[in-house]
Design a protein around this motif. Sequence first.
Motif, PDB file in Angstrom:
ATOM      1  N   GLY A  16       0.806  -1.212   0.000  1.00 41.10           N
ATOM      2  CA  GLY A  16       0.000   0.000   0.000  1.00 41.10           C
ATOM      3  C   GLY A  16       0.840   1.262   0.000  1.00 41.10           C
ATOM      4  O   GLY A  16       2.074   1.226  -0.115  1.00 41.10           O
ATOM      5  N   SER A  17       0.151   2.383   0.137  1.00 39.44           N
ATOM      6  CA  SER A  17       0.802   3.697   0.069  1.00 39.44           C
ATOM      7  C   SER A  17       0.360   4.588   1.220  1.00 39.44           C
ATOM      8  O   SER A  17      -0.746   4.435   1.747  1.00 39.44           O
ATOM      9  CB  SER A  17       0.446   4.395  -1.245  1.00 39.44           C
ATOM     10  N   LEU A  18       1.239   5.495   1.584  1.00 36.56           N
ATOM     11  CA  LEU A  18       0.936   6.554   2.543  1.00 36.56           C
ATOM     12  C   LEU A  18       1.655   7.813   2.091  1.00 36.56           C
ATOM     13  O   LEU A  18       2.715   7.740   1.456  1.00 36.56           O
ATOM     14  CB  LEU A  18       1.408   6.200   3.957  1.00 36.56           C
ATOM     15  N   LYS A  64      14.736   3.864  -2.495  1.00 32.52           N
ATOM     16  CA  LYS A  64      14.849   4.435  -3.839  1.00 32.52           C
ATOM     17  C   LYS A  64      13.902   3.720  -4.793  1.00 32.52           C
ATOM     18  O   LYS A  64      13.816   2.489  -4.808  1.00 32.52           O
ATOM     19  CB  LYS A  64      16.295   4.303  -4.316  1.00 32.52           C
ATOM     20  N   GLY A  65      13.146   4.502  -5.563  1.00 28.44           N
ATOM     21  CA  GLY A  65      12.195   3.939  -6.499  1.00 28.44           C
ATOM     22  C   GLY A  65      10.817   3.710  -5.904  1.00 28.44           C
ATOM     23  O   GLY A  65       9.858   3.456  -6.641  1.00 28.44           O
ATOM     24  N   ARG A  66      10.708   3.788  -4.581  1.00 27.15           N
ATOM     25  CA  ARG A  66       9.408   3.583  -3.920  1.00 27.15           C
ATOM     26  C   ARG A  66       8.912   4.848  -3.240  1.00 27.15           C
ATOM     27  O   ARG A  66       7.704   5.099  -3.186  1.00 27.15           O
ATOM     28  CB  ARG A  66       9.512   2.468  -2.879  1.00 27.15           C
ATOM     29  N   PHE A  67       9.837   5.643  -2.698  1.00 26.97           N
ATOM     30  CA  PHE A  67       9.480   6.867  -1.976  1.00 26.97           C
ATOM     31  C   PHE A  67       9.851   8.084  -2.814  1.00 26.97           C
ATOM     32  O   PHE A  67      10.858   8.067  -3.535  1.00 26.97           O
ATOM     33  CB  PHE A  67      10.234   6.951  -0.649  1.00 26.97           C
ATOM     34  N   THR A  68       9.049   9.147  -2.662  1.00 26.48           N
ATOM     35  CA  THR A  68       9.334  10.405  -3.339  1.00 26.48           C
ATOM     36  C   THR A  68       9.175  11.553  -2.349  1.00 26.48           C
ATOM     37  O   THR A  68       8.135  11.673  -1.699  1.00 26.48           O
ATOM     38  CB  THR A  68       8.384  10.625  -4.523  1.00 26.48           C
ATOM     39  N   ILE A  69      10.211  12.373  -2.257  1.00 25.93           N
ATOM     40  CA  ILE A  69      10.154  13.551  -1.403  1.00 25.93           C
ATOM     41  C   ILE A  69       9.892  14.778  -2.255  1.00 25.93           C
ATOM     42  O   ILE A  69      10.396  14.879  -3.394  1.00 25.93           O
ATOM     43  CB  ILE A  69      11.465  13.710  -0.586  1.00 25.93           C
ATOM     44  N   SER A  70       9.090  15.699  -1.725  1.00 29.44           N
ATOM     45  CA  SER A  70       8.794  16.940  -2.434  1.00 29.44           C
ATOM     46  C   SER A  70       8.554  18.036  -1.411  1.00 29.44           C
ATOM     47  O   SER A  70       8.400  17.758  -0.222  1.00 29.44           O
ATOM     48  CB  SER A  70       7.584  16.773  -3.356  1.00 29.44           C
ATOM     49  N   LEU A  80       6.398  13.243   1.948  1.00 26.98           N
ATOM     50  CA  LEU A  80       7.052  11.980   1.617  1.00 26.98           C
ATOM     51  C   LEU A  80       5.975  11.020   1.133  1.00 26.98           C
ATOM     52  O   LEU A  80       5.162  10.546   1.925  1.00 26.98           O
ATOM     53  CB  LEU A  80       7.790  11.395   2.819  1.00 26.98           C
ATOM     54  N   GLN A  81       5.955  10.789  -0.177  1.00 24.23           N
ATOM     55  CA  GLN A  81       5.032   9.830  -0.763  1.00 24.23           C
ATOM     56  C   GLN A  81       5.681   8.463  -0.701  1.00 24.23           C
ATOM     57  O   GLN A  81       6.770   8.270  -1.261  1.00 24.23           O
ATOM     58  CB  GLN A  81       4.706  10.205  -2.204  1.00 24.23           C
ATOM     59  N   MET A  82       5.021   7.528  -0.043  1.00 24.83           N
ATOM     60  CA  MET A  82       5.577   6.188   0.147  1.00 24.83           C
ATOM     61  C   MET A  82       4.690   5.166  -0.546  1.00 24.83           C
ATOM     62  O   MET A  82       3.521   5.005  -0.170  1.00 24.83           O
ATOM     63  CB  MET A  82       5.687   5.871   1.645  1.00 24.83           C
TER      64      MET A  82
END
Length: 123
Positions: A16-18, A64-70, A80-82
């Motif tokens: 899933g995602s958070l 890396k490849g799963r999380f995105t910081i903005s 932090l998109q996980m």
Amino acid sequence: QVQLVESGGGLVQAGGSLRLSCAASGRAFYSYSMGWFRQAPGNEREFVAVIARSGDRYYADSVKGRFTISRDNAKGTVYLQMNSLKPEDTAVYYCAATNTGATLRNRIEYDYWGQGTQVTVSL
């Protein structure tokens, strides 16, 4: 002086995602590099991701490849998109700020910390 407040943690199934948010109060948010760290029980606090004041982004190999910081400088917020969460991502996640850091991956470089938000990933 910067105050940081995290939100968005919770319980999610593996895969899933958070999306975590960190709202900063204080002046000149744009001048800070903003990092995310995490700490699981019995472990040291470890680097997850950072977005520098320049906009450059760096990630731990494990995310890396799963999380995105903005960041949104107008709102004074870092995200932090996980995605594709794994049980080993379970930890308390902390937001941190620095305007003097060098590597930006070492927790001792950060001057300000939030209180943390719990992320739990179940099988």
